[in-house]
Scaffold this active site. Structure first.
Site, PDB file in Angstrom:
ATOM      1  N   TRP A  39       0.853  -1.187   0.000  1.00  0.00           N
ATOM      2  CA  TRP A  39       0.000   0.000   0.000  1.00  0.00           C
ATOM      3  C   TRP A  39       0.893   1.243   0.000  1.00  0.00           C
ATOM      4  CZ3 TRP A  39       0.587   3.442   4.019  1.00  0.00           C
ATOM      5  CH2 TRP A  39       1.125   2.951   5.216  1.00  0.00           C
ATOM      6  N   GLU A  82       6.832   8.505  14.193  1.00  0.00           N
ATOM      7  CA  GLU A  82       7.132   7.882  12.901  1.00  0.00           C
ATOM      8  C   GLU A  82       8.051   8.763  12.054  1.00  0.00           C
ATOM      9  OE1 GLU A  82       6.328   4.891  11.914  1.00  0.00           O
ATOM     10  OE2 GLU A  82       4.644   4.291  13.179  1.00  0.00           O
ATOM     11  N   GLU A 120       8.518   1.564   6.719  1.00  0.00           N
ATOM     12  CA  GLU A 120       8.184   2.479   7.816  1.00  0.00           C
ATOM     13  C   GLU A 120       7.967   3.912   7.319  1.00  0.00           C
ATOM     14  OE1 GLU A 120       7.660   2.269  11.075  1.00  0.00           O
ATOM     15  OE2 GLU A 120       7.993   0.123  11.337  1.00  0.00           O
ATOM     16  N   HIS A 123       4.538   5.313   6.956  1.00  0.00           N
ATOM     17  CA  HIS A 123       3.679   5.580   8.124  1.00  0.00           C
ATOM     18  C   HIS A 123       3.618   7.074   8.434  1.00  0.00           C
ATOM     19  CE1 HIS A 123       4.657   1.215   9.580  1.00  0.00           C
ATOM     20  NE2 HIS A 123       4.071   1.257   8.402  1.00  0.00           N
ATOM     21  N   GLU A 173       8.186  -2.500  18.186  1.00  0.00           N
ATOM     22  CA  GLU A 173       7.244  -2.772  17.086  1.00  0.00           C
ATOM     23  C   GLU A 173       5.908  -3.235  17.673  1.00  0.00           C
ATOM     24  OE1 GLU A 173       7.718  -1.880  14.096  1.00  0.00           O
ATOM     25  OE2 GLU A 173       9.820  -2.001  13.619  1.00  0.00           O
ATOM     26  N   THR A 176       4.177  -0.094  19.088  1.00  0.00           N
ATOM     27  CA  THR A 176       3.563   0.774  18.070  1.00  0.00           C
ATOM     28  C   THR A 176       2.355   0.080  17.442  1.00  0.00           C
ATOM     29  OG1 THR A 176       5.291   0.069  16.543  1.00  0.00           O
ATOM     30  CG2 THR A 176       5.533   2.245  17.476  1.00  0.00           C
ATOM     31  N   ASP A 205       1.634  -3.445   9.379  1.00  0.00           N
ATOM     32  CA  ASP A 205       3.084  -3.395   9.107  1.00  0.00           C
ATOM     33  C   ASP A 205       3.873  -3.606  10.392  1.00  0.00           C
ATOM     34  OD1 ASP A 205       2.732  -2.779   6.446  1.00  0.00           O
ATOM     35  OD2 ASP A 205       3.530  -0.736   6.582  1.00  0.00           O
ATOM     36  N   GLU A 206       3.438  -2.917  11.451  1.00  0.00           N
ATOM     37  CA  GLU A 206       4.173  -3.033  12.726  1.00  0.00           C
ATOM     38  C   GLU A 206       4.151  -4.483  13.211  1.00  0.00           C
ATOM     39  OE1 GLU A 206       5.704  -0.435  13.088  1.00  0.00           O
ATOM     40  OE2 GLU A 206       4.489   1.387  13.038  1.00  0.00           O
ATOM     41  N   HIS A 209       6.699  -6.406  11.260  1.00  0.00           N
ATOM     42  CA  HIS A 209       8.052  -6.057  11.705  1.00  0.00           C
ATOM     43  C   HIS A 209       8.351  -6.663  13.078  1.00  0.00           C
ATOM     44  CE1 HIS A 209       7.781  -2.256   8.936  1.00  0.00           C
ATOM     45  NE2 HIS A 209       7.963  -3.377   8.263  1.00  0.00           N
TER      46      HIS A 209
HETATM   47 FE   FE2 Z   1       7.650   0.096  13.340  1.00  0.00          FE
HETATM   48 FE   FE2 Z   2       5.866   2.673  12.014  1.00  0.00          FE
END
Ligand code: FE2
Ligand code: FE2
Length: 345
Positions: A39, A82, A120, A123, A173, A176, A205-206, A209
């Site tokens: 995305w 971020e 990242e 974000h 991670e 967040t 995503d976090e 990660h």
């Molecule tokens: Fe992150």
């Molecule tokens: Fe992030």
């Protein structure tokens, strides 16, 4: 002697990290998403090249006007966190054995650190544009805070020790992920479904990660359990410093403390979450089951296994009250009234 937490080249930690290159390389394709399947911030924002951009923008702003100020403040703080990504990439590249030695190196660790940074980077971009378009934020005050934060830097007390580094990132991670997900829940409650979706994408995503860093650390626990457990205990004893704890808007010396209080007050990220993360990591790395440890490592094991309960007890007693002002929202006041009762669950 190396200073602080500095690990020298050819140290056991460095050798373990180097020996993991093949393992990291094999896992890269599941831990990072291909760019053409990813995305991008534009996918979630009004499309200003369309003829009806005025209507789109008006609808966007109307929805965003429903967000309570305290949720807005936490979203701004998360966005600023971020946006300090240059500090995090610099730090990651300093970890022994992990760094990208040319800036465009083909080693698996270098591919990971650049791929992670690229993911990242979206974000901060997305949240920054979202907040700008709402028209509810003093963007200059926010930009000043980002400027100060990046120039002040980021020191999570890991030195260049990759074990401490990956324990830190596994923790962060997850933290967040929790924070973005909870802001998304509050956005949905306020009827702001676009922000709900945005926060969900970022939290996804976090989560990926988090999985990556926990996997790297699981491998380290397998290869070097004694040093891994000592590093885990050391990181927890020095407390996990939040990445944006040096945030400053040029006026308010207590800005980070106030932002954390609001986040805790609306239960986006609380002391209870801190305890839960410790518990999750202790279980993930099967700390209680490690055997054949030295005396020091056994002590670390005992300390770690009781730690999340200790934090959970402290969390029960935390209360917030009063009001706080934020330059980010034109000095409007946010009311605090946390009673220890979990409303989000
Ligand atoms: Fe992150
Ligand atoms: Fe992030």
């Amino acid at each position: 002697m190396p200073e602080g937490n500095q690990i020298v080249v050819n140290s056991p930690q460095f050798e373990v990290i180097k020996s993991m290159e093949g393992f990291v390389g094999e896992n890269l394709s599941s831990l990072l998403k291909p760019v053409d399947e990813s995305w991008q911030p534009t996918d979630y924002l009004p499309d200003l090249k369309q003829e009806n951009w005025r209507e789109q923008l008006a609808e966007f702003r109307e929805k965003a006007s429903e967000l309570p100020d305290d949720v807005l403040v936490v979203l701004i703080g998360d966005m600023i966190t971020e946006e300090a990504l240059p500090s995090y990439q610099t730090w990651l590249n300093r970890l022994q054995g992990v760094g990208d030695i040319t800036g465009a190196h083909s080693s698996p660790w270098a591919q990971w650190s650049r791929g992670w940074t690229a993911e990242e980077n979206r974000h901060g971009d997305l949240l920054n544009r979202y907040l700008y378009l709402t028209g509810r934020v003093d963007m200059r005050a926010v930009e000043t805070t980002i400027h100060h934060l990046i120039s002040s830097g980021f020191d999570p007390q890991t030195g260049n020790d990759p074990y401490l580094g990956f324990i830190y990132t596994s923790f962060q991670e997850r933290a967040t992920k929790i924070s973005h997900r909870n802001v998304g829940v509050l956005a949905a409650k306020a009827g702001e479904n676009r922000l709900h979706k945005i926060c969900g994408m970022i939290a996804g995503d976090e989560a990926r990660h988090e999985k990556a860093y926990k996997l790297f650390m699981s491998k380290i626990f397998e290869l070097d359990p004694g040093r891994a457990i000592l590093a885990f205990a050391k990181m927890m004893k020095s407390k996990v410093v939040m990445p944006a704890n040096l945030m400053y808007d040029g006026k308010d010396k207590n800005l980070f403390t106030k932002f954390s209080a609001v986040a805790q007050n609306i239960e986006v990220y609380t002391a209870r979450d801190y305890a839960e993360i410790i518990d999750a990591l202790v279980k993930e790395w099967k700390v209680a089951a490690l055997q054949g440890l030295t005396d020091a490592a056994s002590k670390a094991q005992e300390y770690l296994c009781g730690l999340s309960d200790r934090y959970a007890r402290v969390a029960e007693r935390m209360k917030f009250s009063g009001t706080e002002k934020f330059s980010w929202i034109f000095d409007r006041e946010v009311v605090l009234g946390f009673t220890g009762k979990r409303a989000l669950a």
